[in-house]
Write a protein that holds these residues in place. Structure first.
Motif, mmCIF file in Angstrom:
data_model
loop_
_atom_site.group_PDB
_atom_site.id
_atom_site.type_symbol
_atom_site.label_atom_id
_atom_site.label_comp_id
_atom_site.label_asym_id
_atom_site.label_seq_id
_atom_site.Cartn_x
_atom_site.Cartn_y
_atom_site.Cartn_z
ATOM 1 N N GLN A 52 0.917 -1.554 -0.473
ATOM 2 C CA GLN A 52 -0.158 -0.171 -0.178
ATOM 3 C C GLN A 52 0.769 1.450 -0.181
ATOM 4 O O GLN A 52 0.420 1.421 -0.658
ATOM 5 C CB GLN A 52 -0.812 -0.033 1.475
ATOM 6 N N ALA A 53 2.103 1.320 0.386
ATOM 7 C CA ALA A 53 3.167 2.476 -0.029
ATOM 8 C C ALA A 53 3.339 2.687 -0.987
ATOM 9 O O ALA A 53 3.454 2.940 -1.747
ATOM 10 C CB ALA A 53 4.360 1.964 0.550
ATOM 11 N N GLY A 54 2.289 4.728 -0.809
ATOM 12 C CA GLY A 54 2.662 5.863 -1.274
ATOM 13 C C GLY A 54 1.402 5.192 -2.436
ATOM 14 O O GLY A 54 0.480 6.268 -2.977
ATOM 15 N N THR A 168 4.948 3.989 9.998
ATOM 16 C CA THR A 168 3.744 5.297 8.885
ATOM 17 C C THR A 168 3.067 3.377 8.641
ATOM 18 O O THR A 168 1.809 3.336 8.918
ATOM 19 C CB THR A 168 3.775 5.896 7.800
ATOM 20 N N ILE A 169 3.663 2.569 7.881
ATOM 21 C CA ILE A 169 3.163 1.513 7.780
ATOM 22 C C ILE A 169 3.168 0.375 9.027
ATOM 23 O O ILE A 169 1.578 -0.230 8.743
ATOM 24 C CB ILE A 169 4.203 0.862 6.764
ATOM 25 N N VAL A 170 3.779 0.375 9.934
ATOM 26 C CA VAL A 170 4.020 -0.497 11.134
ATOM 27 C C VAL A 170 1.913 0.561 11.889
ATOM 28 O O VAL A 170 1.815 -0.703 12.357
ATOM 29 C CB VAL A 170 4.973 -0.399 11.741
ATOM 30 N N TYR A 171 2.185 1.565 11.567
ATOM 31 C CA TYR A 171 0.518 1.834 12.551
ATOM 32 C C TYR A 171 -0.036 1.425 12.045
ATOM 33 O O TYR A 171 -0.872 1.225 12.617
ATOM 34 C CB TYR A 171 1.266 4.039 13.068
ATOM 35 N N ALA A 172 0.171 1.781 10.639
ATOM 36 C CA ALA A 172 -1.326 1.195 9.755
ATOM 37 C C ALA A 172 -1.863 0.184 9.798
ATOM 38 O O ALA A 172 -2.584 -0.656 10.362
ATOM 39 C CB ALA A 172 -0.733 1.680 8.086
ATOM 40 N N TRP A 173 -0.996 -0.752 10.013
ATOM 41 C CA TRP A 173 -0.699 -2.417 9.868
ATOM 42 C C TRP A 173 -1.157 -2.410 11.734
ATOM 43 O O TRP A 173 -2.282 -3.860 11.320
ATOM 44 C CB TRP A 173 0.713 -2.795 10.157
ATOM 45 N N MET A 174 -1.193 -1.902 12.611
ATOM 46 C CA MET A 174 -1.022 -1.935 14.120
ATOM 47 C C MET A 174 -2.451 -1.876 13.857
ATOM 48 O O MET A 174 -3.480 -2.029 15.091
ATOM 49 C CB MET A 174 -0.042 -1.624 14.756
#
Length: 193
Positions: A52-54, A168-174
C-alpha cells in the motif's frame, strides 16, 4: 416502514476514512481494528500494508484476492520458495501492484517468517509482545495510542530484515490488526460509543 439492510449499513456512523465506498465500509465494519492473533494473517496484513505504501488502501483491498492468488494464499512457506521466475511472472500480473521491490520484500519477509518459526519464535507472539498482548486504545480524537511504539516495532522488523516497514506503515498495520483501537468517538465500532 422497514429499513433495508443496505440502508442500515449506510446509516451507521463510521470513522470518516471509511467514506462511502462499500468495500471500504465493509472493511471498516468487519475487519479493521479486530484483534488478529493468527501469525499467518498478521504477516499477510503486514505484507499488504507494504504494498500500500504510496497508494490508497482501497487499491490494495480491490486487489487483495489477486494478491492472495499470486502469493499462494500468503502461505509463508510457499512464498519463501518463490524465486526470480516468480518475480518476473508477478511483474506481469495486472491484478496486483507490480513493484519489484515490494514483491521481493514479500518473498524475503516470508523467509524471515520461516526463520523465526525455525527458531521457535511465533510471529503472532512476537507482534503482540510489544503491547503485552493487550489492545492499545486511542482517545477517539486523533491522539494515536501507539505511534511511539510503531517506531520501536519498525526498528525491530527492519533489524530482522523486513522491508517496507517504516513507522507509518507499521502504525497502519497495528490499527488494521487490532493492536491499536483508533475508531473515532462517534464510530459505532468505537469502544467509546
Amino acid at each position: 416502514m422497514m429499513m433495508s439492510e443496505n440502508n442500515k449499513m449506510e446509516a451507521l456512523q463510521r470513522c470518516t476514512w471509511a467514506g462511502t465506498d462499500p468495500l471500504m465500509q465493509a472493511y471498516h465494519d468487519q475487519e479493521w481494528g479486530v484483534p488478529e492473533r493468527d501469525a499467518r494473517a498478521l504477516w499477510e496484513c503486514l505484507m499488504l500494508e507494504g504494498f500500500q505504501a504510496g497508494l490508497s488502501w482501497v487499491t490494495v483491498l480491490r486487489k487483495r484476492e489477486a494478491f492472495r492468488d499470486a502469493f499462494h494464499g500468503f502461505d509463508p512457506a510457499k512464498v519463501a520458495r518463490m524465486g526470480e521466475k516468480d518475480v518476473l511472472r508477478l511483474l506481469e500480473n495486472p491484478g496486483i501492484i507490480r513493484s519489484r521491490a515490494k514483491i521481493e520484500a514479500t518473498i524475503a519477509g516470508a523467509r524471515i517468517f520461516g526463520e523465526m518459526q525455525a527458531r521457535g519464535e511465533d510471529f503472532a507472539d512476537f507482534c503482540w509482545s510489544f503491547t503485552e498482548g493487550k489492545v492499545l486504545r486511542g482517545d477517539g480524537h486523533g491522539v494515536p495510542a501507539g505511534a511511539a511504539l510503531s517506531e520501536q516495532i519498525s526498528k525491530e522488523l527492519k533489524r530482522r530484515g523486513f522491508k517496507f516497514v517504516g513507522p507509518t506503515i507499521v502504525y497502519a498495520w497495528m490499527q488494521a490488526v487490532g493492536m491499536v483501537d483508533d475508531h473515532g468517538a462517534g464510530c459505532f465500532r468505537s469502544h467509546k460509543s
